[in-house]
Design a protein around this motif. Structure first.
Motif, PDB file in Angstrom:
ATOM      1  N   SER A  28      -4.122  13.093 -11.977  1.00  0.00           N
ATOM      2  CA  SER A  28      -3.034  12.131 -12.123  1.00  0.00           C
ATOM      3  C   SER A  28      -3.027  11.151 -10.943  1.00  0.00           C
ATOM      4  CB  SER A  28      -1.704  12.892 -12.179  1.00  0.00           C
ATOM      5  OG  SER A  28      -0.634  12.042 -11.911  1.00  0.00           O
ATOM      6  N   ALA A  30      -0.494   9.617  -9.893  1.00  0.00           N
ATOM      7  CA  ALA A  30       0.707   9.962  -9.119  1.00  0.00           C
ATOM      8  C   ALA A  30       0.406  11.110  -8.153  1.00  0.00           C
ATOM      9  CB  ALA A  30       1.851  10.328 -10.051  1.00  0.00           C
ATOM     10  N   LYS A  36       3.430   2.759  -8.740  1.00  0.00           N
ATOM     11  CA  LYS A  36       3.288   1.714  -9.754  1.00  0.00           C
ATOM     12  C   LYS A  36       2.688   0.433  -9.162  1.00  0.00           C
ATOM     13  CE  LYS A  36       5.827  -0.763 -13.293  1.00  0.00           C
ATOM     14  NZ  LYS A  36       7.098  -0.959 -13.965  1.00  0.00           N
ATOM     15  N   SER A  65       1.098   3.435 -19.295  1.00  0.00           N
ATOM     16  CA  SER A  65       0.314   4.551 -19.819  1.00  0.00           C
ATOM     17  C   SER A  65      -0.800   5.042 -18.900  1.00  0.00           C
ATOM     18  CB  SER A  65      -0.279   4.177 -21.179  1.00  0.00           C
ATOM     19  OG  SER A  65      -1.199   3.120 -21.028  1.00  0.00           O
ATOM     20  N   LYS A  67      -2.372   7.048 -16.464  1.00  0.00           N
ATOM     21  CA  LYS A  67      -2.059   8.292 -15.750  1.00  0.00           C
ATOM     22  C   LYS A  67      -3.227   8.771 -14.893  1.00  0.00           C
ATOM     23  CE  LYS A  67       1.849   8.596 -17.973  1.00  0.00           C
ATOM     24  NZ  LYS A  67       2.821   7.674 -17.506  1.00  0.00           N
ATOM     25  N   THR A  68      -4.459   8.370 -15.256  1.00  0.00           N
ATOM     26  CA  THR A  68      -5.660   8.855 -14.568  1.00  0.00           C
ATOM     27  C   THR A  68      -6.660   7.710 -14.373  1.00  0.00           C
ATOM     28  OG1 THR A  68      -6.857   9.363 -16.594  1.00  0.00           O
ATOM     29  CG2 THR A  68      -5.417  11.111 -15.719  1.00  0.00           C
ATOM     30  N   ASP A  71      -8.047   6.698 -17.642  1.00  0.00           N
ATOM     31  CA  ASP A  71      -7.215   5.737 -18.373  1.00  0.00           C
ATOM     32  C   ASP A  71      -7.526   4.306 -17.944  1.00  0.00           C
ATOM     33  OD1 ASP A  71      -5.919   7.848 -19.651  1.00  0.00           O
ATOM     34  OD2 ASP A  71      -4.220   7.825 -18.249  1.00  0.00           O
TER      35      ASP A  71
END
Length: 82
Positions: A28, A30, A36, A65, A67-68, A71
């Motif tokens: 992730s 995060a 952001k 969307s 997240k990784t 992505d």
């Protein structure tokens, strides 16, 4: 665009933000400590790297969307097809 080149660029930019720590494509963003604003900057730098321009709606969707690292790579490959 080749998937390997996109993945390498995503890793290069994220590693810069992480002070060159290694990470997994599925970790992730995060969890890596990216916020952001970091992800938004990342998207803009990556678009510049590949000469891509996404519509604002596409970028907004990606911000929500992403997240990784995977992505981010998928997003770049997707907008590269336009």
């Amino acid at each position: 665009m080749r998937r390997a080149a996109v993945r390498a660029a995503v890793h290069r930019f994220i590693k810069r933000l992480l002070e060159h720590r290694d990470f997994n494509d599925n970790t992730s963003l995060a969890e890596l400590g990216l916020e952001k604003a970091d992800i938004e900057d990342l998207i803009f730098h990556l678009e510049d790297e590949f000469g891509l321009t996404a519509f604002t709606a596409e970028e907004d969707r990606m911000l929500k969307s992403a997240k990784t690292a995977n992505d981010l790579s998928r997003f770049l490959l997707e907008i590269g097809r336009h």
